[in-house]
Design a protein around this motif. Sequence first.
Motif: not given
Length: 311
Positions: A220-223, A267-269, A272-277
Amino acid sequence: MRRLAGLLVVPLLLLSTAACGDDKGSDSASMKNGLPAITAGEKFGEKPTLSKGEGDPPKDLKVNVISEGNGAVTKKGDALQVNYLGQAWDSTTPFDNSFDRGQPFDLTLGAGQVIKGWDQGLEGQKVGSRIEIGIPPELGYGAQGQGDIKPNATLVFVVDILKAVTIPKSATGTVVAQDDKDLPKVGTNTDGKAPSLTVPKTDPPTKLVSNYVLESKGEAVKATDTVVVNYVAALWKDGKVFDSTYTTGKPQNFPLSQLTLKGLKDGLVGKKIGSRVLIVAPPSEAFGDQEKQGIPKNSTLVFAVDILTKV
């Protein structure tokens, strides 16, 4: 970024504007291998002190390896994280350094995010290395100068290469159903080309939307992360795309701690890294009642973002 450049607090070296020299030069107390000597803090990780250059500066890019690391060799397209100190050839006072800030600098090598001397000097070096780069004006800030840097200045940098990450061409993962007819639809291609982004002719949501289009298995992306992204950005009002990294073929680095567009950061935090959002940011989470670089006031913004990696 064209219209979204104002979203980030841009460090000095992000203002971008030969061959490497191989002359050794003569050593002295203040010079080593043709570049100013490091007189204190010579070890990797230490804040260096540079002497003033002596004589005429090198006319070509010059790179000295102060200490060689044992990591991967850097290549164009890599996401790098570095610490650095920069000083003019004829000065004893640094004009910028990341050591004092306590925050490394992130860039994508060869993407034109930094001055040419950096893109050229950092390529082909091993992670864990400390290098010194002498940069002539034409590979630095040229005749215009920049801030405290005088026109036609030769620059000297000491750079510690902390990380190098290969950037994937696309997000990947499980396709997530896009069932809500009142939300934009995003393409699921993974060929590195821009995904389609179709905005419905309905009223926009009043709260932030952040939904997976492709869900990876990454962390998961962190702030506090710096993420490397590709994105398409459009206005909800007419669906018109106003910015896209795909037009230049160069992903963008987002240091999230410096990202001032709240809806995009939030919206990014957690994703998951590697995903499209898909991110839909209402005016309260975007630019509110202010016009920004041609984006009308009270605009709802729509983003299709590939979170390619983090640095």
